[in-house]
Enzyme design. Structure first.
Site, PDB file in Angstrom:
ATOM      1  CB  ALA A 138      -5.972  -8.090   3.211  1.00 41.04           C
ATOM      2  CB  SER A 141      -8.960   1.375   7.272  1.00 40.74           C
ATOM      3  OG  SER A 141      -9.278   2.207   6.040  1.00 40.74           O
ATOM      4  CB  ALA A 143     -13.462  -3.324   2.723  1.00 38.96           C
ATOM      5  CD  GLN A 144     -12.075  -8.615   8.946  1.00 40.00           C
ATOM      6  OE1 GLN A 144     -12.513  -6.996   9.186  1.00 40.00           O
ATOM      7  NE2 GLN A 144     -12.524  -9.553   9.295  1.00 40.00           N
ATOM      8  CE  LYS A 159     -12.248  -3.937  -1.170  1.00 39.92           C
ATOM      9  NZ  LYS A 159     -10.965  -3.152  -1.712  1.00 39.92           N
ATOM     10  CG  ASP A 295      -3.527   3.204  -3.893  1.00 40.72           C
ATOM     11  OD1 ASP A 295      -2.395   4.200  -4.179  1.00 40.72           O
ATOM     12  OD2 ASP A 295      -4.212   2.667  -2.679  1.00 40.72           O
TER      13      ASP A 295
END
Length: 559
Positions: A138, A141, A143-144, A159, A295
């Site tokens: 994934a 904006s 982290a990847q 991450k 969230d």
């Protein structure tokens, strides 16, 4: 702070010009003009093209605002997502549109991430883990995420914060803070939305998300809180490889609830059971622990093969004190028990002290709210409708919800939507009822009341010597000050000051007249028009002062 102060930061001038250009291009030039940004940018040699494109009239202002935020990048996308949760200050059409904000980011090539990981760990990723998948699982904006395998065969995810994103976000936060100050001081129509307070809350959230070590600590704390919930699991954190720019977590297998909702035929899922498990876990976090995942959308919930729910991405959390939980319960109880006074009291407690509240109008609106739900059975009560009406009441009366309450309402609305997606018969009110009853029992328990009062008295006694010492210290240094806020006292002081000034001018005029009369009897000296010059000047000065006093009195009677 003026707009000129913004431009004084030369390092942010280019970004400021980009922001203003994007806003103008999306038909939001009036905001740029209202804050004076266009004027100062052009004075700094940065010309703006004020002509809006042809498509501006084809979309609403809210749609253009969403498009502008998406174009401006991650900081502004996340600020829009935060505003979407502030239905108390943002118009309803903007809330709907901002909720659709999406991040459009390209994955960072693996070599750039690998170089950053090597800086943090002192060794190449391949030397630390037995296998790393170079293709991202994934990309966001901030982290990847990449899959990896430990030496013992444990499947994990890495991450990794995007290289350079910290400086970009910090620059944007500086600009947002300055712009908020300008908007609050220069645009009265937007002052009600409290841009500075919103930006401060948003900056705290963004900085927490930038620090992946904070996410690791949040994950561990939530895992401890939910240890007794067999149906929910959080990934295990590997602290040996966790830092500000990297967090390593156990990989939880299974699709997200979001992907399952888009293709329900892909797997057999007991939707009602998962809705019940998720609701109980989240409400426990909120109303028992006071520390919760802020969230919990469908993309952050995973459907594990053993039927449990996996909860991931704990960078954004909410905190709710015991007092705030009690206030929220009192608000709901007032709405359901036809107690408009209870509703008004809670909303006023949440309101800032400098706000002017029309108590008559607020009470009338609260009465209409409680009449709407009085006597309605719980199984027919739609909690989002109640919360929506409360938000309308807050917005229409110019009130402002504290950030923790706004976060709570957002979580409850997310939970209701997710529960209904999993189970069409899901009723948030019925799930909320036992938690409300437990809080009410605890608050009215004499043991709890005694403990609470004892703690408050103990805190008062322990703080008293320090407070007294501080007061005496300030008194010795001549810095002791007592502030009193009395209604209309400033106006009274102004009128008293004017009266004293006029009295002084009258006395001076009288003294001049008397003194001039004495000089008329003195022979000799220069003469003008047959009169002593000093006497003539004294009479002219007296006449002018007297005329000034009369004009001032006449003007005051006309106000």
């Amino acid at each position: 702070m003026s707009v000129l102060d913004i431009l004084s930061a030369a390092r942010d001038l280019g970004r400021l010009h980009e922001i203003a250009s994007v806003l103008v291009r999306h038909g939001l030039g009036s905001l740029v003009r209202a804050t004076g940004l266009g004027h100062w940018l052009e004075r700094a040699g940065r010309a703006l093209h004020w002509e809006a494109p042809q498509h501006v009239g084809q979309r609403s202002t809210a749609e253009h605002a969403r498009a502008a935020l998406e174009e401006l990048g991650p900081t502004f996308v996340k600020s829009g997502q935060l505003l979407a949760s502030r239905a108390d200050v943002v118009p309803e059409d903007f809330v709907r549109e901002l909720a659709r904000l999406q991040e459009h980011v390209e994955p960072v090539p693996w070599p750039a991430l690998a170089a950053q990981i090597e800086q943090d760990l002192g060794a190449a990723p391949e030397a630390v883990w037995s296998h790393v998948d170079h293709s991202p699982l994934a990309a966001g904006s901030i982290a990847q995420v990449h899959r990896a395998t430990l030496a013992d065969g444990t499947a994990v995810v890495l991450k990794v914060r995007r290289p350079g994103i910290h400086n970009v976000v910090e620059a944007d936060l500086r600009l947002l803070a300055r712009l908020a100050e300008v908007v609050e001081s220069e645009v009265p129509d937007l002052r009600h939305y409290r841009p500075r307070k919103l930006v401060r809350a948003f900056a705290r959230t963004m900085r927490d998300e930038l620090d992946l070590a904070v996410e690791a600590r949040n994950t561990e704390q939530l895992a401890r809180q939910l240890a007794g919930h067999a149906g929910v699991v959080l990934p295990r954190v590997h602290p040996a490889w966790t830092s500000e720019r990297l967090v390593v977590l156990d990989h939880l297998p299974g699709p997200s609830v979001a992907s399952w909702l888009s293709n329900p035929a892909a797997a057999t899922v007991d939707g009602p059971a998962l809705a019940r498990i998720g609701a109980d876990a989240l409400l426990t976090m909120v109303f028992v622990d006071g520390f919760f995942h802020a969230d919990p959308h469908a993309g952050n919930l995973l459907l594990l093969p053993d039927g449990r729910l996996g909860l991931i991405d704990c960078g954004m959390v909410g905190r709710l004190s015991d007092a705030r939980r009690g206030e929220f319960i009192a608000l709901l109880a007032g709405a359901l028990r036809r107690d408009e006074r209870g509703v008004v009291d809670v909303l006023v407690d949440w309101t800032e002290r400098d706000d002017e509240v029309d108590f008559d109008q607020l009470s009338a609106d609260a009465r209409a709210l409680v009449d709407r739900y009085h006597g309605l059975p719980l199984d027919r009560l739609h909690m989002p409708a109640v919360l929506g009406d409360v938000l309308d009441l807050v917005r229409e009366n110019g009130l402002f919800l504290p950030s923790d309450v706004a976060s709570l309402l957002r979580v409850l609305l997310l939970l209701d939507g997710l529960g209904r997606a999993l189970d069409p018969d899901f009723n948030l009110t019925l799930h909320l009822q036992p938690f409300v009853e437990r809080l009410v029992r605890n608050r009215h328990s004499w043991r709890r009341a005694l403990v609470r009062q004892a703690r408050e008295v103990a805190a008062l006694v322990s703080d008293a010597p320090r407070d007294l010492r501080e007061i005496l210290s300030k008194a010795r240094r001549g810095r002791f000050r007592l502030d009193l806020e009395l209604r209309r006292l400033d106006d009274f002081a102004t009128r008293l000051d004017r009266s004293a000034n006029r009295l002084t001018m009258g006395l001076v005029t009288s003294a001049l007249i008397v003194g001039t009369s004495v000089t008329l009897t003195v022979d000799g000296g220069p003469r003008l028009f047959g009169m002593p010059t000093f006497a003539l000047l004294g009479f002219v000065s007296s006449a002018l002062l007297g005329l000034a006093v009369l004009v001032a009195i006449w003007r005051s009677t006309r106000r």
